[in-house]
Design a protein around this motif. Structure first.
Motif, PDB file in Angstrom:
ATOM      1  N   TRP A  61     -31.618  -5.624  11.063  1.00  0.00           N
ATOM      2  CA  TRP A  61     -31.126  -4.264  11.267  1.00  0.00           C
ATOM      3  C   TRP A  61     -29.608  -4.265  11.272  1.00  0.00           C
ATOM      4  N   VAL A  62     -29.032  -3.169  10.801  1.00  0.00           N
ATOM      5  CA  VAL A  62     -27.584  -3.017  10.728  1.00  0.00           C
ATOM      6  C   VAL A  62     -27.225  -1.581  11.120  1.00  0.00           C
ATOM      7  N   ILE A  63     -26.077  -1.426  11.747  1.00  0.00           N
ATOM      8  CA  ILE A  63     -25.508  -0.110  12.014  1.00  0.00           C
ATOM      9  C   ILE A  63     -24.058  -0.146  11.525  1.00  0.00           C
ATOM     10  N   PRO A  64     -23.421   1.005  11.414  1.00  0.00           N
ATOM     11  CA  PRO A  64     -22.004   0.985  11.048  1.00  0.00           C
ATOM     12  C   PRO A  64     -21.163   0.393  12.179  1.00  0.00           C
ATOM     13  N   ASP A  65     -20.178  -0.382  11.808  1.00  0.00           N
ATOM     14  CA  ASP A  65     -19.199  -0.908  12.752  1.00  0.00           C
ATOM     15  C   ASP A  65     -18.108   0.164  12.867  1.00  0.00           C
ATOM     16  N   TYR A  66     -18.156   0.920  13.954  1.00  0.00           N
ATOM     17  CA  TYR A  66     -17.274   2.077  14.075  1.00  0.00           C
ATOM     18  C   TYR A  66     -15.803   1.708  14.245  1.00  0.00           C
ATOM     19  N   VAL A  67     -15.510   0.512  14.667  1.00  0.00           N
ATOM     20  CA  VAL A  67     -14.118   0.056  14.702  1.00  0.00           C
ATOM     21  C   VAL A  67     -13.586   0.015  13.274  1.00  0.00           C
ATOM     22  N   GLN A  68     -14.411  -0.482  12.348  1.00  0.00           N
ATOM     23  CA  GLN A  68     -14.008  -0.523  10.945  1.00  0.00           C
ATOM     24  C   GLN A  68     -14.018   0.869  10.307  1.00  0.00           C
ATOM     25  N   VAL A  69     -15.019   1.674  10.658  1.00  0.00           N
ATOM     26  CA  VAL A  69     -15.093   3.041  10.124  1.00  0.00           C
ATOM     27  C   VAL A  69     -13.821   3.807  10.485  1.00  0.00           C
ATOM     28  N   ALA A  70     -13.323   3.613  11.719  1.00  0.00           N
ATOM     29  CA  ALA A  70     -12.146   4.339  12.203  1.00  0.00           C
ATOM     30  C   ALA A  70     -10.882   4.021  11.410  1.00  0.00           C
ATOM     31  N   LYS A  71     -10.883   2.935  10.667  1.00  0.00           N
ATOM     32  CA  LYS A  71      -9.721   2.612   9.827  1.00  0.00           C
ATOM     33  C   LYS A  71      -9.674   3.500   8.579  1.00  0.00           C
ATOM     34  N   HIS A  72     -10.791   4.171   8.275  1.00  0.00           N
ATOM     35  CA  HIS A  72     -10.882   5.000   7.074  1.00  0.00           C
ATOM     36  C   HIS A  72     -11.179   6.469   7.357  1.00  0.00           C
ATOM     37  N   TYR A  73     -11.845   6.737   8.487  1.00  0.00           N
ATOM     38  CA  TYR A  73     -12.256   8.100   8.837  1.00  0.00           C
ATOM     39  C   TYR A  73     -11.933   8.363  10.303  1.00  0.00           C
ATOM     40  N   ASP A  74     -11.577   9.613  10.594  1.00  0.00           N
ATOM     41  CA  ASP A  74     -11.289  10.004  11.969  1.00  0.00           C
ATOM     42  C   ASP A  74     -12.559  10.362  12.738  1.00  0.00           C
ATOM     43  N   GLY A  75     -13.582  10.763  12.018  1.00  0.00           N
ATOM     44  CA  GLY A  75     -14.837  11.138  12.663  1.00  0.00           C
ATOM     45  C   GLY A  75     -15.989  10.998  11.706  1.00  0.00           C
ATOM     46  N   VAL A  76     -17.185  10.955  12.272  1.00  0.00           N
ATOM     47  CA  VAL A  76     -18.414  10.934  11.483  1.00  0.00           C
ATOM     48  C   VAL A  76     -19.264  12.103  11.980  1.00  0.00           C
ATOM     49  N   HIS A  77     -19.645  12.965  11.047  1.00  0.00           N
ATOM     50  CA  HIS A  77     -20.395  14.182  11.364  1.00  0.00           C
ATOM     51  C   HIS A  77     -21.798  14.092  10.761  1.00  0.00           C
ATOM     52  N   LEU A  78     -22.786  14.429  11.548  1.00  0.00           N
ATOM     53  CA  LEU A  78     -24.170  14.491  11.072  1.00  0.00           C
ATOM     54  C   LEU A  78     -24.562  15.956  10.981  1.00  0.00           C
ATOM     55  N   ASN A  79     -24.671  16.475   9.759  1.00  0.00           N
ATOM     56  CA  ASN A  79     -25.071  17.873   9.641  1.00  0.00           C
ATOM     57  C   ASN A  79     -26.585  17.999   9.826  1.00  0.00           C
ATOM     58  N   ILE A  80     -27.059  19.217   9.911  1.00  0.00           N
ATOM     59  CA  ILE A  80     -28.483  19.437  10.201  1.00  0.00           C
ATOM     60  C   ILE A  80     -29.352  18.882   9.084  1.00  0.00           C
ATOM     61  N   GLN A  81     -28.956  19.096   7.839  1.00  0.00           N
ATOM     62  CA  GLN A  81     -29.709  18.541   6.706  1.00  0.00           C
ATOM     63  C   GLN A  81     -29.798  17.022   6.816  1.00  0.00           C
ATOM     64  N   GLY A  82     -28.675  16.374   7.129  1.00  0.00           N
ATOM     65  CA  GLY A  82     -28.651  14.924   7.272  1.00  0.00           C
ATOM     66  C   GLY A  82     -29.544  14.445   8.397  1.00  0.00           C
ATOM     67  N   TYR A  83     -29.558  15.181   9.495  1.00  0.00           N
ATOM     68  CA  TYR A  83     -30.427  14.826  10.626  1.00  0.00           C
ATOM     69  C   TYR A  83     -31.901  14.890  10.213  1.00  0.00           C
ATOM     70  N   LEU A  84     -32.288  16.004   9.601  1.00  0.00           N
ATOM     71  CA  LEU A  84     -33.698  16.184   9.230  1.00  0.00           C
ATOM     72  C   LEU A  84     -34.157  15.163   8.190  1.00  0.00           C
ATOM     73  N   ALA A  85     -33.253  14.777   7.291  1.00  0.00           N
ATOM     74  CA  ALA A  85     -33.621  13.847   6.223  1.00  0.00           C
ATOM     75  C   ALA A  85     -33.537  12.386   6.634  1.00  0.00           C
ATOM     76  N   THR A  86     -32.830  12.076   7.729  1.00  0.00           N
ATOM     77  CA  THR A  86     -32.494  10.680   8.016  1.00  0.00           C
ATOM     78  C   THR A  86     -32.967  10.178   9.370  1.00  0.00           C
ATOM     79  N   ALA A  87     -32.925  11.006  10.395  1.00  0.00           N
ATOM     80  CA  ALA A  87     -33.183  10.538  11.767  1.00  0.00           C
ATOM     81  C   ALA A  87     -34.549   9.863  11.894  1.00  0.00           C
ATOM     82  N   GLY A  88     -34.522   8.673  12.487  1.00  0.00           N
ATOM     83  CA  GLY A  88     -35.749   7.948  12.776  1.00  0.00           C
ATOM     84  C   GLY A  88     -36.403   7.262  11.593  1.00  0.00           C
ATOM     85  N   ARG A  89     -35.791   7.314  10.436  1.00  0.00           N
ATOM     86  CA  ARG A  89     -36.373   6.701   9.234  1.00  0.00           C
ATOM     87  C   ARG A  89     -35.682   5.385   8.902  1.00  0.00           C
TER      88      ARG A  89
END
Length: 142
Positions: A61-89
């Motif tokens: 299993w892997v997750i994003p390393d948010y320390v590294q993500v923060a070097k490229h993006y200020d935030g990560v947003h999960l919109n409703i479409q993304g939640y319904l299509a992705t959560a728990g899968r």
């Protein structure tokens, strides 16, 4: 609040996002896979037995390393479409690893840098007599 704990008060603050903020939006499984592939943080199997049991996925299993993500993006947003299509899968990121979007709420943004300016907190109270009813109003300022 989904699955709340019976709270009768809460605080909110106005948030102002600086115009230069770079936000990555998760619109679906491909976006979650991108974050996991580009900024991988491998999880020890001892930390994720529930994911394996719940999904049957037998690999790493892997997750994003948010320390590294923060070097490229200020935030990560999960919109409703993304939640319904992705959560728990199970989202396969390569031949022997997958990520799972867990612990997020639809519409949630995790801010990774200081691009958010917060206003003064305002306390709200549920003035209803029961938890089933909702009558949230800000407390009066003195």
């Amino acid at each position: 609040m989904e699955d709340g704990f019976g709270w009768n008060t809460g605080q909110i603050r106005q948030a102002t996002i600086l115009p230069e903020a770079q936000v990555f939006t998760i619109n679906g499984p491909d976006d979650w896979a991108f974050l996991c592939r580009r900024f991988p943080l491998d999880l020890p199997m001892s930390n994720v037995p529930n994911w394996t049991m719940a999904t049957g996925y037998p690999h790493k299993w892997v997750i994003p390393d948010y320390v590294q993500v923060a070097k490229h993006y200020d935030g990560v947003h999960l919109n409703i479409q993304g939640y319904l299509a992705t959560a728990g899968r199970v989202v396969v990121t390569d031949g022997n690893r997958a990520g799972i979007l867990a612990g997020w709420d639809p519409g949630q943004t995790y801010w990774l840098t200081d691009v958010v300016e917060l206003g003064e907190p305002v306390t709200w109270r549920n003035h209803s007599q029961t938890q089933e009813e909702k009558d949230w109003r800000p407390l009066k300022m003195h």
